[in-house]
Motif scaffolding. Structure first.
Motif, PDB file in Angstrom:
ATOM      1  N   GLU A  59       0.837  -1.204   0.000  1.00 38.49           N
ATOM      2  CA  GLU A  59       0.000   0.000   0.000  1.00 38.49           C
ATOM      3  C   GLU A  59       0.869   1.250   0.000  1.00 38.49           C
ATOM      4  OE1 GLU A  59      -3.760  -1.910   2.492  1.00 38.49           O
ATOM      5  OE2 GLU A  59      -2.545  -0.294   3.339  1.00 38.49           O
ATOM      6  N   GLU A  60       1.996   1.248   0.730  1.00 38.59           N
ATOM      7  CA  GLU A  60       2.887   2.398   0.766  1.00 38.59           C
ATOM      8  C   GLU A  60       3.484   2.649  -0.612  1.00 38.59           C
ATOM      9  OE1 GLU A  60       4.378   1.840   5.393  1.00 38.59           O
ATOM     10  OE2 GLU A  60       5.775   1.647   3.713  1.00 38.59           O
ATOM     11  N   THR A  61       3.855   1.605  -1.312  1.00 35.45           N
ATOM     12  CA  THR A  61       4.425   1.738  -2.645  1.00 35.45           C
ATOM     13  C   THR A  61       3.445   2.401  -3.589  1.00 35.45           C
ATOM     14  OG1 THR A  61       5.766  -0.230  -2.288  1.00 35.45           O
ATOM     15  CG2 THR A  61       5.439   0.484  -4.579  1.00 35.45           C
ATOM     16  N   HIS A  62       2.177   2.014  -3.531  1.00 34.13           N
ATOM     17  CA  HIS A  62       1.160   2.608  -4.408  1.00 34.13           C
ATOM     18  C   HIS A  62       0.928   4.066  -4.054  1.00 34.13           C
ATOM     19  CE1 HIS A  62      -0.012  -0.685  -6.915  1.00 34.13           C
ATOM     20  NE2 HIS A  62      -0.141  -1.506  -5.880  1.00 34.13           N
ATOM     21  N   ALA A  63       1.062   4.441  -2.786  1.00 36.36           N
ATOM     22  CA  ALA A  63       0.823   5.818  -2.367  1.00 36.36           C
ATOM     23  C   ALA A  63       1.890   6.745  -2.920  1.00 36.36           C
ATOM     24  CB  ALA A  63       0.786   5.903  -0.845  1.00 36.36           C
ATOM     25  N   GLU A  64       3.124   6.261  -3.109  1.00 34.96           N
ATOM     26  CA  GLU A  64       4.207   7.088  -3.618  1.00 34.96           C
ATOM     27  C   GLU A  64       4.095   7.334  -5.114  1.00 34.96           C
ATOM     28  OE1 GLU A  64       7.698   5.067  -2.496  1.00 34.96           O
ATOM     29  OE2 GLU A  64       7.488   5.445  -0.354  1.00 34.96           O
ATOM     30  N   LYS A  65       3.397   6.491  -5.835  1.00 26.25           N
ATOM     31  CA  LYS A  65       3.264   6.635  -7.280  1.00 26.25           C
ATOM     32  C   LYS A  65       1.801   6.869  -7.645  1.00 26.25           C
ATOM     33  CE  LYS A  65       7.242   3.688  -8.304  1.00 26.25           C
ATOM     34  NZ  LYS A  65       7.713   2.470  -9.023  1.00 26.25           N
ATOM     35  N   PRO A  66       1.403   8.129  -7.877  1.00 24.19           N
ATOM     36  CA  PRO A  66       0.011   8.411  -8.222  1.00 24.19           C
ATOM     37  C   PRO A  66      -0.364   7.791  -9.559  1.00 24.19           C
ATOM     38  CG  PRO A  66       1.380  10.343  -8.568  1.00 24.19           C
ATOM     39  CD  PRO A  66       2.227   9.348  -7.853  1.00 24.19           C
ATOM     40  N   ALA A  67      -1.621   7.443  -9.683  1.00 20.46           N
ATOM     41  CA  ALA A  67      -2.117   6.868 -10.930  1.00 20.46           C
ATOM     42  C   ALA A  67      -2.235   7.968 -11.969  1.00 20.46           C
ATOM     43  CB  ALA A  67      -3.472   6.202 -10.688  1.00 20.46           C
ATOM     44  N   GLN A  68      -1.493   7.859 -13.086  1.00 21.21           N
ATOM     45  CA  GLN A  68      -1.489   8.871 -14.133  1.00 21.21           C
ATOM     46  C   GLN A  68      -1.853   8.230 -15.460  1.00 21.21           C
ATOM     47  OE1 GLN A  68       2.533  10.401 -13.756  1.00 21.21           O
ATOM     48  NE2 GLN A  68       1.841  12.070 -12.431  1.00 21.21           N
ATOM     49  N   SER A  69      -2.589   8.987 -16.278  1.00 22.47           N
ATOM     50  CA  SER A  69      -3.009   8.461 -17.577  1.00 22.47           C
ATOM     51  C   SER A  69      -3.436   9.607 -18.478  1.00 22.47           C
ATOM     52  CB  SER A  69      -4.168   7.471 -17.395  1.00 22.47           C
ATOM     53  OG  SER A  69      -5.293   8.132 -16.831  1.00 22.47           O
ATOM     54  N   SER A  70      -3.880   9.264 -19.703  1.00 23.89           N
ATOM     55  CA  SER A  70      -4.457  10.211 -20.670  1.00 23.89           C
ATOM     56  C   SER A  70      -3.539  11.401 -20.942  1.00 23.89           C
ATOM     57  CB  SER A  70      -5.825  10.708 -20.183  1.00 23.89           C
ATOM     58  OG  SER A  70      -6.693   9.633 -19.944  1.00 23.89           O
ATOM     59  N   LEU A  71      -2.299  11.140 -21.334  1.00 19.02           N
ATOM     60  CA  LEU A  71      -1.366  12.209 -21.670  1.00 19.02           C
ATOM     61  C   LEU A  71      -1.699  12.805 -23.027  1.00 19.02           C
ATOM     62  CD1 LEU A  71       1.315  13.720 -20.979  1.00 19.02           C
ATOM     63  CD2 LEU A  71       2.478  11.940 -22.302  1.00 19.02           C
ATOM     64  N   ASN A  72      -1.796  14.135 -23.089  1.00 22.14           N
ATOM     65  CA  ASN A  72      -2.088  14.841 -24.345  1.00 22.14           C
ATOM     66  C   ASN A  72      -1.138  16.018 -24.484  1.00 22.14           C
ATOM     67  OD1 ASN A  72      -4.583  13.453 -25.352  1.00 22.14           O
ATOM     68  ND2 ASN A  72      -5.360  14.138 -23.373  1.00 22.14           N
ATOM     69  N   PHE A  73      -0.612  16.222 -25.685  1.00 24.26           N
ATOM     70  CA  PHE A  73       0.249  17.363 -25.959  1.00 24.26           C
ATOM     71  C   PHE A  73      -0.615  18.528 -26.434  1.00 24.26           C
ATOM     72  CE2 PHE A  73       4.431  15.569 -25.451  1.00 24.26           C
ATOM     73  CZ  PHE A  73       4.205  14.204 -25.561  1.00 24.26           C
ATOM     74  N   LEU A  74      -0.397  19.707 -25.827  1.00 27.12           N
ATOM     75  CA  LEU A  74      -1.227  20.877 -26.112  1.00 27.12           C
ATOM     76  C   LEU A  74      -0.358  22.040 -26.577  1.00 27.12           C
ATOM     77  CD1 LEU A  74      -3.486  20.761 -22.913  1.00 27.12           C
ATOM     78  CD2 LEU A  74      -3.964  19.727 -25.155  1.00 27.12           C
ATOM     79  N   THR A  75      -1.031  23.084 -27.097  1.00 26.12           N
ATOM     80  CA  THR A  75      -0.358  24.327 -27.481  1.00 26.12           C
ATOM     81  C   THR A  75      -0.759  25.415 -26.493  1.00 26.12           C
ATOM     82  OG1 THR A  75      -0.383  23.730 -29.829  1.00 26.12           O
ATOM     83  CG2 THR A  75      -0.043  26.065 -29.279  1.00 26.12           C
ATOM     84  N   PRO A  76       0.190  25.961 -25.733  1.00 25.61           N
ATOM     85  CA  PRO A  76      -0.157  26.993 -24.741  1.00 25.61           C
ATOM     86  C   PRO A  76      -0.457  28.328 -25.412  1.00 25.61           C
ATOM     87  CG  PRO A  76       2.208  26.712 -24.847  1.00 25.61           C
ATOM     88  CD  PRO A  76       1.626  25.664 -25.755  1.00 25.61           C
TER      89      PRO A  76
END
Length: 336
Positions: A59-76
């Motif tokens: 459980e500690e290991t999962h807490a250190e690495k947040p679940a990330q997904s849906s990466l999109n490249f944008l134009t600022p």
């Protein structure tokens, strides 16, 4: 009849009760071994299996690495891009800058999901624009004060000291004359050395360049070198032996003459802040021209501006470069 078996070696009689118990024990042991074999992980899955054995650690290991997904490249939009960022790449836009220590950094502008929340902004990437994982938004304000190259940040001053003239642009440079009559220059703003960088007038060269960006000194308008103006001028009556012969009285203490180009020039006698006494340029009303700190050099004036029809004689200042000549009859012989 005998209980022995024909054709086999003779053996001890079999105890039926013990035999049946042995069968049950062996059968039970076999099933247990089969179940253990089924439950035991294979060698390649051992680390994963051991990980599930310690629930707290997993459980500690999962807490250190947040679940990330849906990466999109944008134009600022333009105002989101720091001024020190440079655009690189063709297929994928990559931003880069060289920090104050000479190291190159790369950034990409993206959006991604993290634990169900959508985040958007610049992230650290490689030179190809591939974000480094786990994704982390760059704090551009902190980056500006700690990593970004130290550059001048121009601002408009609330007040400009009298006698200062704005020249040029990007940045605006203010020029003025110091006590010695020399040209001085200053810019108004600050440098992004840190979040507490002072702001104000900073002495520079005529192009706005400040030599020491990280240890610059800010001067308030009161601390800047003073500009000589009408208020610091002391007017006096000119001694008669100091007045050039080509000067004419215009008013009580203002003199005038017509120079070689036909322009009327005006002069007033006095001094600045207990400085050297003499004649200073002014208008017909006696208002001094700005930027003067020393009196006019009358010798140079006589040689370059005084009318040629009259000799410019200034006592104790210079000797005329020509000698007056009187014609005699010998210069005009009788033609007969």
């Amino acid at each position: 009849t005998s209980n022995t078996l024909v054709g086999f070696a003779q053996s001890a009689p079999i105890d039926a009760n013990k035999h049946n118990e042995t069968i049950r024990r062996n059968d039970s042991s076999g099933k247990q071994q089969d179940n253990e074999a089924a439950d035991s992980p294979k060698n390649e899955d051992k680390s994963a299996f051991e990980g599930t054995m310690n629930g707290e650690k997993q459980e500690e290991t999962h807490a250190e690495k947040p679940a990330q997904s849906s990466l999109n490249f944008l134009t600022p939009v333009q105002n989101e891009v720091p001024l020190y960022y440079q655009v690189n790449g063709s297929e994928r836009v990559v931003y880069s800058f060289t920090d104050r220590k000479g190291e190159v950094h790369y950034r990409s502008y993206v959006s991604f999901e993290e634990n169900g929340d959508v985040k958007k902004g610049f992230v650290t990437s490689d030179q190809n624009g591939e974000p480094k994982q786990p994704y982390s938004l760059v704090n551009t304000r902190e980056e500006f004060y700690k990593l970004a190259p130290v550059e001048f940040q121009e601002e408009k001053p609330e007040t400009v000291p009298e006698g200062y003239t704005a020249i040029g642009e990007n940045p605006t440079v203010y020029s003025f004359k110091n006590k010695e009559g020399k040209d001085e220059y200053a810019v108004y703003g600050w440098f992004n050395v840190n979040e507490n960088s002072p702001k104000g007038f900073i002495l520079s060269n005529e192009k706005g360049f400040v030599k020491d960006k990280e240890n610059y000194t800010v001067l308030t308008p009161e601390e800047l070198p003073p500009v000589l103006d009408e208020s610091s001028f002391v007017e006096e009556t000119a001694p008669s032996d100091k007045i050039p012969t080509y000067y004419q009285q215009h008013s009580s203490n203002v003199y005038k003459f017509i120079d070689r180009n036909g322009k009327t020039l005006y002069r007033k006698y006095g001094y600045f802040n207990e400085g050297e006494k003499g004649f200073f340029a002014c208008d017909e009303n006696g208002v001094l021209e700005k930027g003067q700190s020393k009196p006019i050099d009358l010798k140079i004036e006589a040689e370059t501006q005084a009318p040629l029809a009259r000799a410019a004689v200034v006592a104790d200042s210079f000797t005329p470069s020509w000698t007056p000549y009187t014609h005699t009859a010998e210069d005009f012989p009788d033609p007969n």
